[in-house]
Design a protein around this motif. Structure first.
Motif, PDB file in Angstrom:
ATOM      1  N   PHE A 114       2.217 -13.202  36.926  1.00 17.79           N
ATOM      2  CA  PHE A 114       0.899 -12.997  36.343  1.00 17.79           C
ATOM      3  C   PHE A 114       1.009 -12.706  34.847  1.00 17.79           C
ATOM      4  N   ALA A 115       2.032 -11.958  34.457  1.00 18.47           N
ATOM      5  CA  ALA A 115       2.275 -11.729  33.028  1.00 18.47           C
ATOM      6  C   ALA A 115       2.606 -13.044  32.331  1.00 18.47           C
ATOM      7  N   ALA A 116       3.352 -13.912  33.013  1.00 15.29           N
ATOM      8  CA  ALA A 116       3.669 -15.229  32.445  1.00 15.29           C
ATOM      9  C   ALA A 116       2.401 -16.052  32.262  1.00 15.29           C
ATOM     10  N   ASN A 140       6.593 -19.891  30.022  1.00  7.88           N
ATOM     11  CA  ASN A 140       7.536 -20.807  30.660  1.00  7.88           C
ATOM     12  C   ASN A 140       8.884 -20.150  30.934  1.00  7.88           C
ATOM     13  N   SER A 141       9.334 -19.326  30.006  1.00  4.02           N
ATOM     14  CA  SER A 141      10.660 -18.730  30.094  1.00  4.02           C
ATOM     15  C   SER A 141      10.558 -17.222  30.258  1.00  4.02           C
ATOM     16  N   VAL A 142      11.663 -16.634  30.688  1.00  4.11           N
ATOM     17  CA  VAL A 142      11.699 -15.179  30.874  1.00  4.11           C
ATOM     18  C   VAL A 142      13.078 -14.675  30.474  1.00  4.11           C
ATOM     19  N   ASN A 165       6.684  -9.497  19.923  1.00  2.31           N
ATOM     20  CA  ASN A 165       7.213 -10.580  19.088  1.00  2.31           C
ATOM     21  C   ASN A 165       8.602 -11.016  19.538  1.00  2.31           C
ATOM     22  N   GLU A 166       9.134 -10.345  20.547  1.00  4.36           N
ATOM     23  CA  GLU A 166      10.458 -10.701  21.046  1.00  4.36           C
ATOM     24  C   GLU A 166      10.415 -12.085  21.707  1.00  4.36           C
ATOM     25  N   PRO A 167      11.465 -12.886  21.501  1.00  5.99           N
ATOM     26  CA  PRO A 167      11.469 -14.222  22.114  1.00  5.99           C
ATOM     27  C   PRO A 167      11.928 -14.186  23.571  1.00  5.99           C
ATOM     28  N   ALA A 168      11.437 -15.134  24.337  1.00 11.36           N
ATOM     29  CA  ALA A 168      11.930 -15.362  25.700  1.00 11.36           C
ATOM     30  C   ALA A 168      12.775 -16.628  25.664  1.00 11.36           C
ATOM     31  N   PHE A 169      13.874 -16.617  26.368  1.00 12.30           N
ATOM     32  CA  PHE A 169      14.789 -17.754  26.340  1.00 12.30           C
ATOM     33  C   PHE A 169      14.650 -18.566  27.619  1.00 12.30           C
ATOM     34  N   PRO A 170      14.895 -19.884  27.537  1.00  9.50           N
ATOM     35  CA  PRO A 170      14.788 -20.722  28.739  1.00  9.50           C
ATOM     36  C   PRO A 170      15.646 -20.186  29.878  1.00  9.50           C
ATOM     37  N   THR A 171      15.083 -20.203  31.069  1.00  6.86           N
ATOM     38  CA  THR A 171      15.781 -19.722  32.259  1.00  6.86           C
ATOM     39  C   THR A 171      16.470 -20.881  32.960  1.00  6.86           C
ATOM     40  N   PRO A 172      17.789 -20.807  33.144  1.00  2.00           N
ATOM     41  CA  PRO A 172      18.464 -21.891  33.880  1.00  2.00           C
ATOM     42  C   PRO A 172      17.905 -21.993  35.295  1.00  2.00           C
ATOM     43  N   ARG A 173      17.605 -23.215  35.727  1.00  2.00           N
ATOM     44  CA  ARG A 173      17.101 -23.429  37.073  1.00  2.00           C
ATOM     45  C   ARG A 173      18.277 -23.568  38.035  1.00  2.00           C
ATOM     46  N   THR A 174      18.367 -22.686  39.004  1.00  8.12           N
ATOM     47  CA  THR A 174      19.419 -22.742  40.022  1.00  8.12           C
ATOM     48  C   THR A 174      18.767 -22.611  41.385  1.00  8.12           C
ATOM     49  N   SER A 175      19.571 -22.730  42.428  1.00  9.44           N
ATOM     50  CA  SER A 175      19.042 -22.585  43.791  1.00  9.44           C
ATOM     51  C   SER A 175      19.032 -21.128  44.248  1.00  9.44           C
ATOM     52  N   THR A 176      19.452 -20.211  43.381  1.00 10.25           N
ATOM     53  CA  THR A 176      19.559 -18.802  43.779  1.00 10.25           C
ATOM     54  C   THR A 176      18.255 -18.267  44.348  1.00 10.25           C
ATOM     55  N   GLY A 177      17.148 -18.523  43.651  1.00 11.92           N
ATOM     56  CA  GLY A 177      15.870 -17.995  44.092  1.00 11.92           C
ATOM     57  C   GLY A 177      15.303 -18.676  45.312  1.00 11.92           C
TER      58      GLY A 177
END
Length: 214
Positions: A114-116, A140-142, A165-177
């Motif tokens: 929801f924050a995203a 998109n990223s967290v 103002n802190e940046p969020a970095f792209p999250t690698p997509r894996t099967s973990t979740g």
């Protein structure tokens, strides 16, 4: 087992409905669990934890109300799905530089989707913080900062959502979740089964109605 995101969303939606949520909240739950799983978080496990915590509690008692600048449930911990809807409804508050304070929240990581969404809608990065951990989201990223041990906390005394103002970095997509243990699957399926009406004599008698015999 490894499940597809569609399977996870469908099961989460039905389990949430079986756990007492309205269809609208169940739809939001399915989307939230899908987002979490897609970003590498254990969405199904988090939902199982939430449903077991709230089992038997009327959702009207979990709805947020504001007191002294902090949103809390009428009784017990806030449900993060209901609180998530509140976050989205009050997205404009963040554009003025104000934040939201949520007191006593169950399974706080479930607020992240929801924050995203707030970040996506407003174009602002948001910081979601509890128990010494902060998630930075941009729609998109967290990114995560702080004590990772608090990430899966079943409860947080205070959660803050603020613009950052802190940046969020792209999250690698894996099967973990997308990994769902047998125990979690059983729990979610048991809640989902509650959505099925028990068979009655009338329904059993009518099961073959309209079928002609030779």
């Amino acid at each position: 087992m490894i499940c597809s995101l569609n399977e996870i969303e469908a099961l989460a939606r039905k389990a949430a409905r079986g756990g007492g949520m309205s269809w609208g909240l169940a739809e939001e739950t399915g989307k939230a669990v899908r987002w979490l799983s897609d970003h590498g978080f254990p969405g199904p496990w988090l939902l199982a934890e939430l449903l077991e915590q709230n089992d038997g509690t009327p959702y009207a008692e979990l709805a947020p109300q504001q007191s002294d600048g902090t949103w809390r449930a009428r009784r017990g911990p806030l449900c993060p799905i209901i609180a998530g809807a509140l976050i989205c409804d009050r997205a404009d508050d963040l554009t003025t530089g104000a934040g939201l304070r949520l007191g006593q929240v169950a399974v706080p990581l479930m607020l992240a989707p929801f924050a995203a969404e707030v970040s996506r809608a407003t174009g602002l990065n948001t910081a979601l913080e509890w128990h010494g951990i902060t998630l930075i989201l941009d729609g998109n990223s967290v990114a995560m900062e702080g004590e990772s041990a608090a990430l899966l906390a079943p409860y947080a005394g205070l959660v803050n959502l603020t613009p950052t103002n802190e940046p969020a970095f792209p999250t690698p997509r894996t099967s973990t979740g997308r990994h769902v243990s047998a125990e979690v699957m059983r729990t979610l399926e048991s809640f989902a089964m509650r959505t099925y009406a028990p068979a009655t004599e009338a329904s059993r008698a009518g099961a073959g109605a309209g079928v002609e015999s030779d």
